[in-house]
Design a protein around this motif. Structure first.
Motif, short mmCIF file in Angstrom:
data_model
loop_
_atom_site.label_atom_id
_atom_site.label_comp_id
_atom_site.label_asym_id
_atom_site.label_seq_id
_atom_site.Cartn_x
_atom_site.Cartn_y
_atom_site.Cartn_z
N ALA A 53 0.83 -1.21 0.00
CA ALA A 53 0.00 0.00 0.00
C ALA A 53 0.86 1.26 0.00
O ALA A 53 0.53 2.26 -0.65
CB ALA A 53 -0.93 -0.01 1.21
N ALA A 54 1.97 1.22 0.71
CA ALA A 54 2.87 2.38 0.73
C ALA A 54 3.55 2.57 -0.63
O ALA A 54 3.75 3.69 -1.09
CB ALA A 54 3.93 2.20 1.82
N PRO A 56 0.08 3.53 -3.77
CA PRO A 56 -1.03 4.15 -3.03
C PRO A 56 -2.37 4.18 -3.77
O PRO A 56 -3.38 4.53 -3.17
CB PRO A 56 -0.52 5.58 -2.77
#
Length: 376
Positions: free
Chosen positions: A156-157, A160
């Motif tokens: 997710a980082a 995004p």
């Protein structure tokens, strides 16, 4: 519910075994499943499939085309299979398959759920081109699934635009869950410490051999058995000689019976630099084998229940690994307690029923009917 399930191949791999287990479980609960290996060399499944699973290798849908047109023809065949089967949901495993499925099914209204089978941030399995396609296409999926919370946070980082990632771990193979627990026997001779995996640098078996060499004199009844094949075999054999353990470190090769090997061991160890989801750790714990594992990304922390159900040590810390192994090698009662606790914990958390509940939730979140209500 009709599930169209795409995988790369159905050879003897971890993702393939999970695919077979899920396909079987879904048809056994009344769903209709069409399982499609997209690898053009796949004609059959290494793993047993329930006779109700519709097995449809993509190669059977391809007429001959010049090699340079094969990728286009594969996309057309994926779309044709979708249109013919008319699924309620599409599930896809592995990055390259996910990318092809998303390209082929652009514009369809069917929910498409793509699943990464490694930690995408640390894995080396996707080249730059495939990573670029993943970045562009994954946001078009209805849902992206990873196997661990560690992988979800990292992915997710890094990406995004993916939205909320779903976390669904691998299930314990049903046949393994039905086996009795390994009985801990207080042995004075022939105690086996077992590791398994490809003989490649990422598994860090060289560190394991180095640590075992420091323990060998203190524990003369113990031997180390590293099951697997790979390019590092000769280097690892030399390392065993250098630490004075040539006659105590064994390389039996790849085993077709990993569960039998684990059941005959007294202790299991995992030393990888990274994992996607270490099935062998889960399987060893399922059998009641006490385990020592490095806290690498990703999976060991979650599978070990933050170190409560297996001994969890810091990465790249030979002293910590030596201490953890020594504590269990010296104490058969502690091995028995840890193994029993591990088995009870993972059989509850990773049993097929628990994993199917995770999938049901993702299906509902993808806009499908409430499966549990429909079945009742």
């Amino acid at each position: 519910m009709k599930i169209l399930f795409f995988v790369s191949s159905m050879n003897a791999g971890g993702a393939e075994r999970v695919a077979a287990s899920l396909a079987n479980a879904w048809v056994q609960q009344g769903d209709e499943v069409c399982l499609v290996p997209t690898h053009l060399g796949t004609e059959s499944s290494f793993y047993h499939l329930d006779e109700r699973v519709q097995f449809q290798p993509l190669k059977d849908s391809l007429s001959w085309f010049p090699p340079f047109l094969t990728p286009v023809r594969k996309l057309r065949s994926i779309r044709q299979l979708h249109d013919r089967f008319e699924p309620d949901v599409v599930v896809s495993f592995l990055t390259n398959v996910n990318v092809n499925v998303l390209m082929a099914l652009r514009g369809v209204s069917t929910p498409v759920i793509v699943c990464e089978r490694t930690n995408p941030v640390v894995s080396r399995s996707a080249d730059k081109r495939l990573q670029s396609l993943r970045t562009k296409l994954y946001p078009k999926a209805t849902r992206v699934v990873v196997q661990t919370q560690d992988a979800a946070h990292a992915f997710a980082a890094a990406e995004p635009n993916l939205g909320d990632l779903a976390v669904i771990p691998n299930p314990i193979p049903p046949v393994l869950a039905s086996l009795p627990l390994a009985a801990e026997v207080e042995k004075k001779t022939n105690c086996k410490l077992v590791a398994m995996g490809r003989l490649v640098p990422a598994k860090q078996f060289d560190q394991l051999i180095q640590v075992f060499g420091l323990l060998a004199e203190e524990f003369p009844e113990w031997t180390l058995h590293i099951h697997g094949e790979g390019p590092e075999r000769e280097n690892l054999q030399r390392r065993a000689e250098l630490v004075g353990c040539k006659d105590k470190v064994f390389f039996p090769g790849r085993t077709e019976e990993p569960w039998r090997v684990l059941a005959e061991a007294q202790l299991f160890v995992l030393t990888s630099a990274y994992e996607g989801f270490p099935n062998v750790l889960l399987e060893a714990m399922t059998l009641g084998l006490p385990c020592v594992t490095v806290d690498c990304p990703s999976g060991p922390k979650e599978i070990s229940n933050n170190g409560r159900d297996a001994s969890l040590v810091l990465p790249d810390n030979e002293q910590a690994l030596r201490r953890a192994l020594s504590e269990l090698m010296i104490d058969p009662r502690l091995r028995g307690v840890l193994g029993q606790r591990a088995a009870a914990s993972v059989r509850e958390r990773y049993g097929m029923a628990a994993i199917l509940d995770h999938w049901d939730l993702v299906f509902r979140q993808a806009g499908l009917v409430n499966i549990k209500q429909e079945k009742t």
